[in-house]
Design an enzyme around this catalytic site. Structure first.
Site, short mmCIF file in Angstrom:
data_model
loop_
_atom_site.label_atom_id
_atom_site.label_comp_id
_atom_site.label_asym_id
_atom_site.label_seq_id
_atom_site.Cartn_x
_atom_site.Cartn_y
_atom_site.Cartn_z
N GLU A 96 -6.89 56.05 -29.30
CA GLU A 96 -7.63 57.07 -28.57
C GLU A 96 -7.03 58.41 -28.98
O GLU A 96 -5.82 58.58 -28.87
CB GLU A 96 -7.46 56.84 -27.06
CG GLU A 96 -8.48 57.59 -26.27
CD GLU A 96 -8.27 57.49 -24.77
OE1 GLU A 96 -7.57 56.59 -24.30
OE2 GLU A 96 -8.82 58.36 -24.06
N ARG A 155 3.44 44.02 -26.42
CA ARG A 155 3.68 45.33 -27.03
C ARG A 155 5.12 45.45 -27.49
O ARG A 155 6.01 44.75 -27.02
CB ARG A 155 3.30 46.45 -26.08
CG ARG A 155 4.09 46.47 -24.78
CD ARG A 155 3.42 47.34 -23.72
NE ARG A 155 3.29 48.73 -24.11
CZ ARG A 155 2.11 49.34 -24.30
NH1 ARG A 155 1.00 48.71 -24.13
NH2 ARG A 155 2.09 50.60 -24.64
N LYS A 189 2.70 58.08 -23.21
CA LYS A 189 2.21 59.36 -23.72
C LYS A 189 2.48 60.49 -22.72
O LYS A 189 2.80 61.60 -23.10
CB LYS A 189 0.69 59.28 -23.97
CG LYS A 189 0.33 58.57 -25.26
CD LYS A 189 -1.20 58.51 -25.43
CE LYS A 189 -1.60 57.58 -26.55
NZ LYS A 189 -3.03 57.25 -26.55
#
Ligand code: ATP
Ligand code: MG
Length: 601
Positions: free
Chosen positions: A60, A302, A312
């Site tokens: 994204e 992950r 983020k």
């Protein structure tokens, strides 16, 4: 620790097994592909898809990539490479408010820097490499058509409850949800309202489109998920064309299907979304909008790396609060930061490969990144000498021995000790040089074999010298170390072995070197899991994560261009700073020391 050779033969993992199983079974053999993504109609009569598998990396564009994304990139592009497939780079840009062109550009640059390419030769097409760079927003028309088809089939409805009501009626783990009062409108009524939503006849938030599944499902994701919302926001790609935007969970499976993805690989938090992924694509295939065989989703754990944060939001906080100098600060775990620090694409890929791919998760040691860097650079980085904490060394018998203070002895050393083909570096030894301050001791500790009065050491690639003492400044600090040259002991000459010494020290000639700014980086946090369990990550910032020193480097290093890596003997791996270095005005970043020195505090 694995040798680079062992690492070159990748350990197998469950995803490789799945791909191999599908290739063997011919699961995707019947796919057709017409070059650019399209719907079922577009595929009719198209040639077979030449890619044996298709994967995708779907960022994204709402921030910079970080070390966790490197794992996903390496995995997706790596699998495609290994199995004769193609990996797409797709921007998942369905959220108009947070996405920016700046991030799109940075991501493209970083994926390329990591060594991957989304251009591929497609024999079924015209022989020119095709670019497989896509934007989810390019499919907004199709996504909307699919939404109308779901409505017409009675599989979706417009819900005019408020967001709070929707939330309250969704239930929770222990409580089933309750049906919306708008759930049983006819397809015709819903279609009319969906068109009104699209035409801008509702206010933001006044209605949403929901899929019609099961409000009592034990999987909350299946309790009539929202698939479209009204949001008057300008999109970086589609501008003001739309006032309704698809939700990520609706858009993502459709993006995969339109692009003919075979294996849609994501992190474990999407596991509970898989039944929805399957439901949606199966329905759209039944409705004739998409073609079988459709993609399947697989989840892996992950990548978590110690001493690093990857949220983020928190990374942005480090930048906004000026705790670091920017997104590409060499202490940041962003790809931009790691790149500027000097890590190589090879070392990042090697670290990701060694970290493995599983469903189990766990933590990867930050030290494994430095180990991968050493394994990558040791066989290829040119060597250099530099003095980072300099004190002057004076050789008192120089003129007596060589006839004049101005005489210089030419010394040489291999650019790389195992690679003679890389040639030699040359440097001049004179009566004044720089050595490391801690290579001299007034009172030597037991086992100290370097300079102290009466002891002999070798100047690497030069002569054996004998220390006679030191000079001090007014404050009592050592201002210069004094020594004499032992004649006929130059490295590479027959006399070199006549005098045995226990210590060898590195040096640079005082008039054959350049002053350099050297940035010694260390971990940004002192705790291995700085933000685990909701901890305040700012409480464990490492005050010594950056130490800037002024040192001296040999001339060859000073003359290098920017972004060139060296192994500085005894000190570690360094890179000439991408932005701040200029030949003759050297600025170096330490990437990693020669061996692991970190101890948790
Ligand atoms: P966001 O919360 O903004 O969605 P994100 O880290 O998931 O953050 P994306 O841009 O959506 O960011 O991620 C792109 C891809 O990278 C996704 O497929 C995601 O699963 C994967 N990814 C993100 N972080 C990691 C990680 N730590 N390890 C492996 N893959 C990751
Ligand atoms: Mg995400």
């Amino acid at each position: 620790m694995n040798s680079p050779k062992e690492a070159a033969a990748p350990a197998s993992n469950f995803l490789r097994h799945i791909v191999e199983r599908d290739l063997e079974a011919g699961t995707y053999a019947a796919r057709t592909f017409a070059g650019t993504p399209g719907d079922a109609a577009h595929h009719a009569g198209a040639p077979p898809d030449p890619a044996r598998i298709r994967t995708r990396f779907p960022p994204e564009p709402n921030g910079y990539l970080h070390i966790g994304h490197a794992k996903s990139i390496t995995l997706n592009f790596g699998l495609a490479q290994e199995y004769g497939g193609i990996c797409h780079l797709r921007f998942d840009d369905t959220n108009p408010e947070k996405e920016e062109q700046e991030f799109v550009d940075a991501i493209i640059d970083e994926v390329r820097w990591l060594g991957f390419d989304w251009h591929a030769l497609e024999p079924a097409l015209d022989g020119e490499p095709t670019s497989h760079l896509y934007f989810a927003s390019d499919y907004f028309d199709f996504m909307y058509r699919a939404a109308e088809a779901l409505v017409q089939a009675g599989l979706a409805y417009v819900d005019e409850q408020s967001a709070d009501e929707i939330r309250a009626h969704r239930g929770d783990f222990g409580t089933p949800g309750t049906n919306s009062p708008f759930r049983d409108r006819t397809p015709a009524e819903n279609l009319a309202r969906l068109r009104q939503m699209k035409a801008g006849e509702f206010d933001d938030g006044a209605a949403v489109l929901r899929a019609r599944l099961d409000m009592a499902s034990p999987n909350i994701n299946l309790r009539d998920p929202v698939i479209y919302r009204i949001k008057r926001a300008t999109h970086h790609n589609t501008g003001d064309r739309w006032c309704i935007y698809p939700m990520y969970a609706y858009a993502h499976p459709i993006e995969d299907a339109l692009e003919n993805i075979t294996h849609s690989i994501c992190t474990l938090e999407f596991e509970d979304q898989r039944p929805w992924y399957d439901w949606l694509l199966d329905k759209l295939c039944e409705l004739g909008l998409l073609a079988q065989p459709r993609p399947h989703q697989y989840e892996f754990a992950r990548l978590n790396v110690t001493y690093v944060i990857t949220s983020k939001r928190k990374l942005r906080q480090l930048v906004d609060e000026r705790i670091v100098a920017g997104w590409d600060d060499p202490r940041m775990p962003t790809i931009a930061g790691l790149r500027r620090r000097g890590y190589t694409p090879e070392s990042l890929r090697l670290m990701c490969e060694r970290a493995g791919t599983s469903k189990a998760g766990g933590w990867t040691e930050y030290a494994s990144l430095d180990a991968a860097l050493r394994d990558d650079l040791d066989p290829k980085a040119p060597r250099a000498m530099a003095v980072l904490d300099p004190v002057e060394l004076r050789l008192a018998n120089w003129a007596g021995l060589f006839g004049s203070e101005a005489h210089r002895e030419a010394c040489h050393a291999p650019v790389h000790p195992q690679r003679p083909e890389l040639g030699e570096r040359r440097f001049a030894l004179g009566p004044r040089l720089w050595i490391e301050r801690d290579d001299f001791a007034e009172v030597p500790a037991k086992g100290f074999f370097r300079l102290f009065a009466g002891n002999r050491v070798r100047l690497k690639y030069g002569y054996v010298i004998e220390c006679t003492g030191c000079e001090k400044d007014a404050s009592g600090r050592v201002a210069a170390v004094l020594a004499t040259v032992v004649p006929d002991t130059k490295s590479g000459t027959p006399g070199a072995d006549a005098v045995k010494v226990k210590g060898t020290i590195t040096w640079v000639g005082a008039d054959d070197c350049a002053r350099a700014e050297v940035r010694l980086y260390d971990r940004l946090f002192t705790e291995a899991q700085p933000d685990a369990g909701g901890k305040d990550f700012k409480a464990s910032l490492n005050p010594e994560s950056l130490r800037v020193v002024s040192g001296y480097v040999e001339a060859a290093l000073a003359g290098a261009g920017a972004d060139v890596r060296f192994q500085i003997e005894r000190h570690g791996y360094f890179v000439t700073e991408r932005h701040d270095h200029a030949p003759g005005r050297p600025v170096l970043n330490r990437i990693a020391p020669l061996r692991e020195t970190w101890t948790s505090k």
